[in-house]
Scaffold this active site. Structure first.
Site, PDB file in Angstrom:
ATOM      1  N   ARG A 119     -20.300  12.835  -5.524  1.00  0.00           N
ATOM      2  CA  ARG A 119     -20.208  14.253  -5.879  1.00  0.00           C
ATOM      3  C   ARG A 119     -21.539  14.883  -6.270  1.00  0.00           C
ATOM      4  O   ARG A 119     -21.622  16.095  -6.436  1.00  0.00           O
ATOM      5  CB  ARG A 119     -19.238  14.412  -7.044  1.00  0.00           C
ATOM      6  CG  ARG A 119     -17.862  13.942  -6.664  1.00  0.00           C
ATOM      7  CD  ARG A 119     -16.833  14.444  -7.638  1.00  0.00           C
ATOM      8  NE  ARG A 119     -15.575  13.761  -7.363  1.00  0.00           N
ATOM      9  CZ  ARG A 119     -14.590  13.655  -8.229  1.00  0.00           C
ATOM     10  NH1 ARG A 119     -14.706  14.207  -9.409  1.00  0.00           N
ATOM     11  NH2 ARG A 119     -13.494  13.015  -7.908  1.00  0.00           N
ATOM     12  N   TYR A 120     -22.548  14.058  -6.475  1.00  0.00           N
ATOM     13  CA  TYR A 120     -23.859  14.630  -6.825  1.00  0.00           C
ATOM     14  C   TYR A 120     -24.395  15.478  -5.680  1.00  0.00           C
ATOM     15  O   TYR A 120     -25.238  16.335  -5.905  1.00  0.00           O
ATOM     16  CB  TYR A 120     -24.848  13.513  -7.159  1.00  0.00           C
ATOM     17  CG  TYR A 120     -24.656  12.910  -8.535  1.00  0.00           C
ATOM     18  CD1 TYR A 120     -23.485  12.234  -8.854  1.00  0.00           C
ATOM     19  CD2 TYR A 120     -25.652  12.999  -9.496  1.00  0.00           C
ATOM     20  CE1 TYR A 120     -23.317  11.663 -10.102  1.00  0.00           C
ATOM     21  CE2 TYR A 120     -25.485  12.431 -10.749  1.00  0.00           C
ATOM     22  CZ  TYR A 120     -24.322  11.764 -11.048  1.00  0.00           C
ATOM     23  OH  TYR A 120     -24.161  11.203 -12.289  1.00  0.00           O
ATOM     24  N   HIS A 133     -36.978  11.845 -26.510  1.00  0.00           N
ATOM     25  CA  HIS A 133     -37.551  10.769 -27.329  1.00  0.00           C
ATOM     26  C   HIS A 133     -39.039  10.889 -27.614  1.00  0.00           C
ATOM     27  O   HIS A 133     -39.578  10.054 -28.324  1.00  0.00           O
ATOM     28  CB  HIS A 133     -37.291   9.411 -26.652  1.00  0.00           C
ATOM     29  CG  HIS A 133     -35.836   9.134 -26.417  1.00  0.00           C
ATOM     30  ND1 HIS A 133     -34.925   9.057 -27.452  1.00  0.00           N
ATOM     31  CD2 HIS A 133     -35.123   8.943 -25.280  1.00  0.00           C
ATOM     32  CE1 HIS A 133     -33.717   8.830 -26.952  1.00  0.00           C
ATOM     33  NE2 HIS A 133     -33.818   8.761 -25.632  1.00  0.00           N
ATOM     34  N   GLU A 145     -22.580  17.189 -16.602  1.00  0.00           N
ATOM     35  CA  GLU A 145     -21.155  17.389 -16.367  1.00  0.00           C
ATOM     36  C   GLU A 145     -20.552  16.106 -15.831  1.00  0.00           C
ATOM     37  O   GLU A 145     -20.074  16.058 -14.703  1.00  0.00           O
ATOM     38  CB  GLU A 145     -20.951  18.565 -15.417  1.00  0.00           C
ATOM     39  CG  GLU A 145     -21.449  19.870 -16.026  1.00  0.00           C
ATOM     40  CD  GLU A 145     -21.308  21.039 -15.068  1.00  0.00           C
ATOM     41  OE1 GLU A 145     -20.243  21.669 -15.103  1.00  0.00           O
ATOM     42  OE2 GLU A 145     -22.237  21.291 -14.303  1.00  0.00           O
ATOM     43  N   TYR A 146     -20.611  15.075 -16.654  1.00  0.00           N
ATOM     44  CA  TYR A 146     -20.211  13.752 -16.199  1.00  0.00           C
ATOM     45  C   TYR A 146     -18.757  13.694 -15.755  1.00  0.00           C
ATOM     46  O   TYR A 146     -18.414  12.988 -14.825  1.00  0.00           O
ATOM     47  CB  TYR A 146     -20.443  12.729 -17.311  1.00  0.00           C
ATOM     48  CG  TYR A 146     -21.892  12.479 -17.607  1.00  0.00           C
ATOM     49  CD1 TYR A 146     -22.834  12.423 -16.583  1.00  0.00           C
ATOM     50  CD2 TYR A 146     -22.330  12.292 -18.911  1.00  0.00           C
ATOM     51  CE1 TYR A 146     -24.171  12.191 -16.852  1.00  0.00           C
ATOM     52  CE2 TYR A 146     -23.660  12.050 -19.197  1.00  0.00           C
ATOM     53  CZ  TYR A 146     -24.580  11.997 -18.168  1.00  0.00           C
ATOM     54  OH  TYR A 146     -25.894  11.761 -18.444  1.00  0.00           O
ATOM     55  N   PHE A 169     -31.809  10.918  -4.511  1.00  0.00           N
ATOM     56  CA  PHE A 169     -30.522  10.340  -4.121  1.00  0.00           C
ATOM     57  C   PHE A 169     -29.421  11.335  -4.443  1.00  0.00           C
ATOM     58  O   PHE A 169     -29.404  11.908  -5.536  1.00  0.00           O
ATOM     59  CB  PHE A 169     -30.259   9.024  -4.872  1.00  0.00           C
ATOM     60  CG  PHE A 169     -31.088   7.873  -4.348  1.00  0.00           C
ATOM     61  CD1 PHE A 169     -32.459   7.859  -4.528  1.00  0.00           C
ATOM     62  CD2 PHE A 169     -30.486   6.813  -3.681  1.00  0.00           C
ATOM     63  CE1 PHE A 169     -33.238   6.808  -4.049  1.00  0.00           C
ATOM     64  CE2 PHE A 169     -31.246   5.754  -3.191  1.00  0.00           C
ATOM     65  CZ  PHE A 169     -32.626   5.756  -3.369  1.00  0.00           C
ATOM     66  N   ASP A 181     -34.482  12.228 -10.015  1.00  0.00           N
ATOM     67  CA  ASP A 181     -33.041  12.447 -10.097  1.00  0.00           C
ATOM     68  C   ASP A 181     -32.714  13.770  -9.417  1.00  0.00           C
ATOM     69  O   ASP A 181     -33.537  14.701  -9.440  1.00  0.00           O
ATOM     70  CB  ASP A 181     -32.609  12.591 -11.568  1.00  0.00           C
ATOM     71  CG  ASP A 181     -32.256  11.272 -12.222  1.00  0.00           C
ATOM     72  OD1 ASP A 181     -32.615  10.217 -11.667  1.00  0.00           O
ATOM     73  OD2 ASP A 181     -31.633  11.315 -13.305  1.00  0.00           O
ATOM     74  N   ARG A 183     -18.931  12.099 -12.171  1.00  0.00           N
ATOM     75  CA  ARG A 183     -18.784  10.641 -12.237  1.00  0.00           C
ATOM     76  C   ARG A 183     -17.338  10.188 -12.139  1.00  0.00           C
ATOM     77  O   ARG A 183     -17.072   9.004 -12.135  1.00  0.00           O
ATOM     78  CB  ARG A 183     -19.377  10.102 -13.541  1.00  0.00           C
ATOM     79  CG  ARG A 183     -20.896  10.135 -13.531  1.00  0.00           C
ATOM     80  CD  ARG A 183     -21.430   9.570 -14.813  1.00  0.00           C
ATOM     81  NE  ARG A 183     -22.883   9.526 -14.805  1.00  0.00           N
ATOM     82  CZ  ARG A 183     -23.602   9.287 -15.880  1.00  0.00           C
ATOM     83  NH1 ARG A 183     -23.020   9.068 -17.049  1.00  0.00           N
ATOM     84  NH2 ARG A 183     -24.921   9.258 -15.807  1.00  0.00           N
ATOM     85  N   GLU A 210     -33.515   2.653 -15.972  1.00  0.00           N
ATOM     86  CA  GLU A 210     -34.522   3.187 -16.903  1.00  0.00           C
ATOM     87  C   GLU A 210     -35.056   2.112 -17.847  1.00  0.00           C
ATOM     88  O   GLU A 210     -36.240   2.097 -18.188  1.00  0.00           O
ATOM     89  CB  GLU A 210     -33.926   4.342 -17.704  1.00  0.00           C
ATOM     90  CG  GLU A 210     -34.913   5.064 -18.580  1.00  0.00           C
ATOM     91  CD  GLU A 210     -34.341   6.378 -19.053  1.00  0.00           C
ATOM     92  OE1 GLU A 210     -34.564   7.404 -18.400  1.00  0.00           O
ATOM     93  OE2 GLU A 210     -33.618   6.367 -20.085  1.00  0.00           O
TER      94      GLU A 210
END
Ligand code: UDP
Ligand code: MN
Length: 297
Positions: free
Chosen positions: A69-70, A181, A291-292, A65, A156, A296, A248
């Site tokens: 701006r992605y 994790h 680079e949120y 997807f 992603d 975003r 997630e």
């Protein structure tokens, strides 16, 4: 996890990985308690996987997807590096879901590789863009994607391939160990704990923490996964709650109830910010820096 099951379960195999060479990586867990292989660099024979995939004459789907701006920020390098490393030598079909089909960059594709652009609406919140993927994928898997692909990987876009990612990763249901994790004790893992959410896991539940930036499998398994997550997200919305890590969290809920048949080590989707780790030998995908503020906003 207690004793590493590889000591008592040395012969895990499937068509694609052949006999898994647990002994090649004695320092890491190479098999789950339910007998699924955990693929680390050196534990499989890439040629065996290549041959088996060709023998089965497979088509492998890759969905991504790129909304808002992605698209400008990540899509071109994602696709270009996928051409260099993703399932090279196999038949591949990319599905790019975007709100601006005309802006999808033209990337030269190798033989036997196709790209399809699928229009999607732009959700106002980035959390909703991320979560809406589950319903969109569910529908796509019931349509052309599901008809033309045998296996599908859902990724992603904010990452790039840096190493070969081949058919050794194929299985009915494939989950990715989360780079941040994988060394954490289970009680610390960031599962949704609010019982009002459909994604909630109780204390003691959960096997590993899986990363939603990469999951895959056969079409039927992914139909079930995406249905579960889309349904859970819809219920949460109706109740006015939202799971901690959005899609997630729901993915982790599903994978607790439906055990993946293959796990990918964090080498397959690595975050350089974690720092140097001896067991991370050859990354396949690297996360882009977060680079949120740029994407975003
Ligand atoms: N995404 C997008 N546009 C957005 C938000 C998300 O295209 O505005 C897609 C994109 O593929 C992205 C994925 O949804 O990689 C998940 O979002 P993000 O990578 O920001 O989540 P994180 O990896 O930080 O949890
Ligand atoms: Mn991401």
């Amino acid at each position: 996890m207690g004793v590493c099951p590889s000591a008592i379960m040395p012969l895990v195999r499937d068509n694609f990985t052949g006999v898994l060479r647990h002994w090649a990586r004695p320092e890491v867990l190479t098999c789950t308690s339910w007998g699924a292989p955990i693929i680390w660099d050196g534990t499989f024979e890439p040629d065996v996987a290549q041959q088996e995939a060709r023998r089965q004459n497979l088509t492998i789907g890759l969905t991504v997807f790129a909304v808002g701006r992605y698209l400008e920020k990540y899509l071109e390098s994602f696709l270009k590096t996928a051409e260099q490393h993703f399932m090279v030598g196999q038949r591949v079909v990319y599905y790019v879901f975007t709100d601006r089909p005309a802006a999808v960059p033209g990337v030269e594709l190798g033989p036997g590789r196709r790209l399809r652009v699928e229009p999607v609406a732009r959700e106002p919140r980035w959390q909703d863009v991320s979560m809406a993927r589950m319903r969109t994928l569910h529908e796509a898997l019931a349509g052309r994607l599901g008809r033309e692909a045998d296996f599908v990987f859902c990724l992603d876009v904010d990452q790039r391939f840096v190493g070969d990612f081949g058919p050794e990763a194929l299985a009915d249901l494939v989950a990715q160990l989360h780079a941040w994790h994988y060394r954490w004790p289970r009680w610390l893992l960031p599962y949704e704990r609010d019982r009002r959410s459909a994604a909630a896991l109780r204390p003691g539940e959960g096997d590993f923490y899986y990363h939603a930036a990469l999951f895959g499998g056969r079409v039927a398994a992914l139909r079930a996964l995406t249905a579960h997550c889309a349904r859970g997200q819809r219920r949460d919305r109706e109740r006015g709650v939202e799971a901690l890590w959005h899609d997630e969290s729901h993915l982790n809920q599903f994978l607790w109830r439906h055990k993946p048949t293959k796990l990918l080590s964090p080498e397959f989707c690595w975050a350089p910010e974690v720092g140097r780790r001896m067991e991370i030998r050859r990354p396949r995908l690297l996360w882009a820096p977060k680079e949120y503020a740029l994407v975003r906003a």
